[in-house]
Design a protein around this motif. Structure first.
Motif, short mmCIF file in Angstrom:
data_model
loop_
_atom_site.label_atom_id
_atom_site.label_comp_id
_atom_site.label_asym_id
_atom_site.label_seq_id
_atom_site.Cartn_x
_atom_site.Cartn_y
_atom_site.Cartn_z
N SER A 6 0.84 -1.19 0.00
CA SER A 6 0.00 0.00 0.00
C SER A 6 0.88 1.25 0.00
N PHE A 7 0.26 2.37 -0.28
CA PHE A 7 0.96 3.65 -0.31
C PHE A 7 0.04 4.69 0.30
N SER A 8 0.53 5.46 1.26
CA SER A 8 -0.26 6.51 1.88
C SER A 8 0.49 7.83 1.77
N LEU A 9 -0.20 8.85 1.31
CA LEU A 9 0.39 10.16 1.10
C LEU A 9 -0.48 11.21 1.77
N LEU A 10 0.14 12.06 2.54
CA LEU A 10 -0.55 13.21 3.13
C LEU A 10 0.07 14.45 2.51
N VAL A 11 -0.73 15.23 1.79
CA VAL A 11 -0.26 16.48 1.20
C VAL A 11 -0.54 17.59 2.19
N HIS A 12 0.51 18.15 2.74
CA HIS A 12 0.41 19.24 3.70
C HIS A 12 0.34 20.54 2.91
N GLN A 30 -7.72 21.47 10.04
CA GLN A 30 -6.57 21.23 10.90
C GLN A 30 -6.00 19.84 10.67
N LEU A 31 -4.69 19.75 10.62
CA LEU A 31 -4.01 18.49 10.33
C LEU A 31 -3.18 17.98 11.50
N ALA A 32 -3.42 18.44 12.69
CA ALA A 32 -2.55 18.08 13.81
C ALA A 32 -2.41 16.58 13.97
N ARG A 33 -3.49 15.84 13.98
CA ARG A 33 -3.40 14.39 14.19
C ARG A 33 -2.67 13.70 13.03
N GLY A 34 -2.98 14.07 11.82
CA GLY A 34 -2.31 13.48 10.66
C GLY A 34 -0.81 13.75 10.67
N ASP A 36 1.00 14.49 13.35
CA ASP A 36 1.59 13.84 14.51
C ASP A 36 1.77 12.33 14.31
N GLU A 37 0.79 11.70 13.67
CA GLU A 37 0.79 10.23 13.57
C GLU A 37 1.25 9.69 12.22
N GLY A 38 1.26 10.53 11.21
CA GLY A 38 1.52 10.04 9.85
C GLY A 38 2.83 9.30 9.66
N GLU A 39 3.91 9.88 10.09
CA GLU A 39 5.21 9.23 9.89
C GLU A 39 5.27 7.87 10.57
N GLY A 40 4.75 7.77 11.78
CA GLY A 40 4.73 6.51 12.51
C GLY A 40 3.86 5.45 11.85
N ARG A 41 2.90 5.88 11.04
CA ARG A 41 2.03 4.96 10.31
C ARG A 41 2.60 4.62 8.93
N GLY A 42 3.77 5.19 8.62
CA GLY A 42 4.40 4.90 7.34
C GLY A 42 3.92 5.78 6.20
N TRP A 43 3.26 6.89 6.51
CA TRP A 43 2.77 7.79 5.47
C TRP A 43 3.90 8.66 4.96
N LEU A 44 3.88 8.96 3.69
CA LEU A 44 4.76 9.96 3.12
C LEU A 44 4.07 11.31 3.28
N ILE A 45 4.71 12.25 3.96
CA ILE A 45 4.13 13.58 4.17
C ILE A 45 4.87 14.56 3.27
#
Length: 60
Positions: A6-12, A30-34, A36-45
């Motif tokens: 899988s691949f997860s991407l968060l565009v800030h 607001q993106l605080a939770r994303g 804060d948690e994104g990198e630990g979930r393996g998301w590319l930010i």
């Protein structure tokens, strides 16, 4: 959770010249939770203001 690849991407969205900025302290989007948690979930930010020019044109 998906057992396969899988691949997860968060565009800030930080580039206010091109689009509304979404961030921790905004009254909307607001993106605080994303953030804060994104990198630990393996998301590319991806930070739109800093990283967007390096994204492949097919993604942009």
């Amino acid at each position: 959770m998906n057992a396969g690849p899988s691949f997860s991407l968060l565009v800030h969205h930080t580039d206010t010249d091109r689009e509304f900025a979404y961030d921790r302290d905004r009254h909307v989007g607001q993106l605080a939770r994303g953030l804060d948690e994104g990198e630990g979930r393996g998301w590319l930010i991806v930070d739109m203001a800093q990283d967007w020019s390096r994204m492949p044109r097919a993604v942009r």
